[in-house]
Scaffold this active site. Structure first.
Site, PDB file in Angstrom:
ATOM      1  N   HIS A   1      26.548 -19.201  42.033  1.00 53.30           N
ATOM      2  CA  HIS A   1      26.386 -19.012  40.597  1.00 53.30           C
ATOM      3  C   HIS A   1      25.104 -18.237  40.314  1.00 53.30           C
ATOM      4  O   HIS A   1      24.046 -18.547  40.881  1.00 53.30           O
ATOM      5  CB  HIS A   1      26.307 -20.365  39.878  1.00 53.30           C
ATOM      6  CG  HIS A   1      27.604 -21.114  39.872  1.00 53.30           C
ATOM      7  ND1 HIS A   1      27.814 -22.243  39.118  1.00 53.30           N
ATOM      8  CD2 HIS A   1      28.774 -20.880  40.521  1.00 53.30           C
ATOM      9  CE1 HIS A   1      29.042 -22.686  39.304  1.00 53.30           C
ATOM     10  NE2 HIS A   1      29.643 -21.877  40.156  1.00 53.30           N
TER      11      HIS A   1
ATOM     12  N   PRO B   1      19.687 -36.387  37.147  1.00 55.03           N
ATOM     13  CA  PRO B   1      20.495 -35.284  37.689  1.00 55.03           C
ATOM     14  C   PRO B   1      20.506 -34.023  36.834  1.00 55.03           C
ATOM     15  O   PRO B   1      21.029 -32.999  37.278  1.00 55.03           O
ATOM     16  CB  PRO B   1      21.896 -35.896  37.779  1.00 55.03           C
ATOM     17  CG  PRO B   1      21.902 -36.990  36.764  1.00 55.03           C
ATOM     18  CD  PRO B   1      20.510 -37.543  36.745  1.00 55.03           C
TER      19      PRO B   1
ATOM     20  N   TYR C   1      25.753 -26.613  30.003  1.00 54.60           N
ATOM     21  CA  TYR C   1      24.991 -27.768  29.544  1.00 54.60           C
ATOM     22  C   TYR C   1      25.077 -27.795  28.018  1.00 54.60           C
ATOM     23  O   TYR C   1      24.613 -26.869  27.355  1.00 54.60           O
ATOM     24  CB  TYR C   1      23.529 -27.648  29.966  1.00 54.60           C
ATOM     25  CG  TYR C   1      23.275 -27.813  31.450  1.00 54.60           C
ATOM     26  CD1 TYR C   1      22.781 -29.017  31.957  1.00 54.60           C
ATOM     27  CD2 TYR C   1      23.506 -26.766  32.343  1.00 54.60           C
ATOM     28  CE1 TYR C   1      22.526 -29.172  33.301  1.00 54.60           C
ATOM     29  CE2 TYR C   1      23.263 -26.915  33.707  1.00 54.60           C
ATOM     30  CZ  TYR C   1      22.773 -28.120  34.174  1.00 54.60           C
ATOM     31  OH  TYR C   1      22.533 -28.271  35.517  1.00 54.60           O
TER      32      TYR C   1
ATOM     33  N   LYS D   1      18.007 -31.568  41.201  1.00 55.55           N
ATOM     34  CA  LYS D   1      16.944 -31.492  42.197  1.00 55.55           C
ATOM     35  C   LYS D   1      17.031 -32.528  43.319  1.00 55.55           C
ATOM     36  O   LYS D   1      16.298 -32.441  44.292  1.00 55.55           O
ATOM     37  CB  LYS D   1      15.573 -31.654  41.506  1.00 55.55           C
ATOM     38  CG  LYS D   1      15.227 -30.520  40.565  1.00 55.55           C
ATOM     39  CD  LYS D   1      15.180 -29.214  41.293  1.00 55.55           C
ATOM     40  CE  LYS D   1      15.081 -28.026  40.364  1.00 55.55           C
ATOM     41  NZ  LYS D   1      15.597 -26.793  40.944  1.00 55.55           N
TER      42      LYS D   1
ATOM     43  N   TYR E   1      15.023 -23.785  38.110  1.00 56.69           N
ATOM     44  CA  TYR E   1      16.402 -24.196  38.387  1.00 56.69           C
ATOM     45  C   TYR E   1      16.863 -23.699  39.766  1.00 56.69           C
ATOM     46  O   TYR E   1      17.457 -24.463  40.540  1.00 56.69           O
ATOM     47  CB  TYR E   1      17.338 -23.667  37.303  1.00 56.69           C
ATOM     48  CG  TYR E   1      18.676 -24.367  37.271  1.00 56.69           C
ATOM     49  CD1 TYR E   1      18.900 -25.439  36.421  1.00 56.69           C
ATOM     50  CD2 TYR E   1      19.715 -23.955  38.086  1.00 56.69           C
ATOM     51  CE1 TYR E   1      20.123 -26.091  36.389  1.00 56.69           C
ATOM     52  CE2 TYR E   1      20.948 -24.597  38.078  1.00 56.69           C
ATOM     53  CZ  TYR E   1      21.143 -25.670  37.232  1.00 56.69           C
ATOM     54  OH  TYR E   1      22.365 -26.312  37.219  1.00 56.69           O
TER      55      TYR E   1
END
Length: 392
Positions: A72, A293, A201, A297, A385
Site C-alpha cells: 500500500h 492498534p 480510517y 506498530k 506510519y
C-alpha cells in the site's frame, strides 16, 4: 541442555530473534507455552512497516510475503463524509507499507525454524526463569510430562504481555507507564473481496471505524465500541448496518459485505515498562510494551527490538563487547516512545471519546482537517506510519 540464548515465546519476536541469531552463528532454543496450531492461527495485526519488510527480506524470510502481501502506498482518512488520501510513498521518498497478517509471518518463521532444525518446544508447562542476575541463568519447564532444564548465557523474554518473563523481574526494579482507553474495537473477518486497495480510517460521531483487508478475498473491519461490549448483541445485520453508517461518504464507496467468519473485541491500551533488561534477561515485543492498534506498530516494534538485541548479542559473541547489550533498553526505548506517541496521536484524533466534552471532540476534527490540509502535517503522519528508518 545448554544453549547460548534461551528464548521464551514463539511469536514474531522470539522466532525472528532465533533466525537472526542463527545467521550470526549463535545457538538458541525456544520455549513456548502455547501449541503450534495456536501460534500459527492466532489472528493479529497485519500492517508491516517498510523496515519490517526489509528485515524479513534481508533475512531470507520474505518470499511468500512478496508473493501474497499487499503493498500500500497510502491511506485514506474519512471525516465529515469526505475521503482524504495521504500519499505515503510520495511524502516519504518512496517508502510504503505491506498488508500481510501476523499469523502468516509466524507460519513463515516456524517453517524456517523447522527447516534449520531449530530446537523449539511447544506446549511447555510451568515455565520458570532462574538465576537472572547471575552469569549462569537457566530455564525450567515441563514438556510432555518430562521435567526439562536449559542452561544458557542469556534469556530473551518474548512471551507477550501476560508471559512469565516480565513477571520474573522484581517489582521494585521496574517502572511501568500505562494508559487504558475508555473504548475498544469490535473486529470482524468477512468473506468479501476488499472494495478498496488501501486502508480507510473513519472518524464518525457514532464512533471510529477501520476498513482493512487480509487477502484479495478477505476483508478486516473494526468498529469502536465499549470495552465490555457483549458480542451476543451484535448480529451480522447490525454490524453491517453500523459499518455502512460510519463509512458513509460523498464518493459513494462502501465495503463489500459477506459472511462474517470471526468476531472479537480488542481492548485499547498503551503500556511501556522500563528498563527492558534485568541481569541476563532481555525483554522484547509485547513483554515490554503495548500500543493501541490504531498506529499499526505492535509487531513492527517487536521486530525493531529483536534487530537491536540480535546485533548486541552478535557483538558480544563476535567481539566480546557488552556495550550494546548494556545499552539495549535505552536504544529500544527511543523508538518505542516515538511509536507510543504516534499511536496515541492517531487513537486520540480518530476516536470520538465517550467521556470527552463536545469541545474535546471538536478538537479532534480540527486535528484531522489540519493533517489533511498541511503538507508538513501529512508528511509527519506518513513518516511515522511507514516507520522511521533503523539506525545504522
Amino acid at each position: 541442555m545448554r544453549t547460548q540464548v534461551a528464548i521464551i515465546g514463539a511469536g514474531p519476536a522470539g522466532l525472528l530473534l532465533s533466525h537472526l541469531l542463527r545467521l550470526q552463528g549463535i545457538d538458541s532454543m525456544i520455549v513456548e507455552a502455547r501449541s503450534r496450531d495456536y501460534c500459527e492461527n492466532r489472528i493479529r495485526a497485519g500492517v508491516l512497516e517498510q523496515g519490517t519488510v526489509d528485515t524479513l527480506n534481508e533475512a531470507g524470510l520474505g518470499a511468500r510475503m512478496q508473493r501474497e502481501g499487499l503493498v500500500h502506498h497510502g491511506i485514506e482518512l474519512l471525516f465529515g463524509r469526505e475521503l482524504h488520501r495521504i500519499d505515503m510513498t510520495a511524502l516519504t521518498g518512496g517508502r510504503s507499507i505491506t498488508v500481510y497478517s501476523q499469523h502468516e509471518v509466524v507460519r513463515d518463521l516456524i517453517a524456517a525454524a523447522l527447516e534449520h532444525d531449530q530446537t523449539l518446544y511447544f506446549d511447555a508447562e510451568d515455565v520458570s526463569l532462574h538465576g537472572l542476575p547471575s552469569d549462569a541463568p537457566h530455564v525450567t519447564f515441563k514438556h510432555r510430562g518430562v521435567e526439562m532444564r536449559i542452561d544458557c548465557d542469556y534469556v530473551a523474554g518474548c512471551d507477550g504481555f501476560h508471559g512469565i518473563s516480565r513477571a520474573s523481574i522484581p517489582a521494585d526494579v521496574l517502572r511501568t507507564y500505562e494508559r487504558v482507553y475508555p473504548f475498544a474495537w469490535l473486529g470482524i473477518l468477512a468473506d468479501a473481496a476488499p472494495s478498496k486497495d488501501e486502508l480507510v480510517y473513519a472518524h464518525h460521531e457514532r464512533g471510529f471505524a477501520l476498513f482493512s483487508m487480509r487477502s484479495p478475498s478477505v476483508t478486516r473491519l473494526y468498529l469502536q465500541c465499549h470495552p465490555d461490549e457483549d458480542l451476543a448483541l451484535w448480529s451480522d445485520e447490525r454490524i453491517w448496518a453500523e459499518l455502512r453508517t460510519r463509512f458513509e461518504n460523498t464518493s459513494g464507496w462502501l465495503p463489500n459485505e459477506g459472511h462474517i467468519t470471526q468476531k472479537s473485541v480488542t481492548p485499547m491500551r498503551s503500556f511501556v515498562t522500563e528498563p527492558m533488561q534485568y541481569g541476563r534477561l532481555f525483554l522484547a515485543g509485547d513483554a515490554a510494551h503495548i500500543v493501541p492498534p490504531t498506529g499499526a506498530k505492535g509487531m513492527n516494534l517487536a521486530v525493531a527490538d529483536v534487530r537491536v538485541l540480535s546485533q548486541a548479542l552478535a557483538a558480544r559473541y563476535r567481539d566480546a563487547r557488552t556495550d550494546l547489550l548494556d545499552a539495549y533498553s535505552r536504544t529500544c526505548l527511543e523508538r518505542i516512545w516515538r511509536s507510543e506517541h504516534f499511536s496515541y496521536f492517531m487513537t486520540n484524533m480518530l476516536h470520538p471519546s465517550y467521556d470527552d466534552t463536545p469541545f474535546g471532540n471538536r478538537m479532534k476534527l480540527a486535528e484531522l482537517k489540519y493533517v489533511t490540509s498541511s503538507h508538513a502535517a501529512a508528511q509527519s503522519l506518513a513518516e511515522n506510519y511507514v516507520g522511521l528508518p533503523f539506525a545504522a
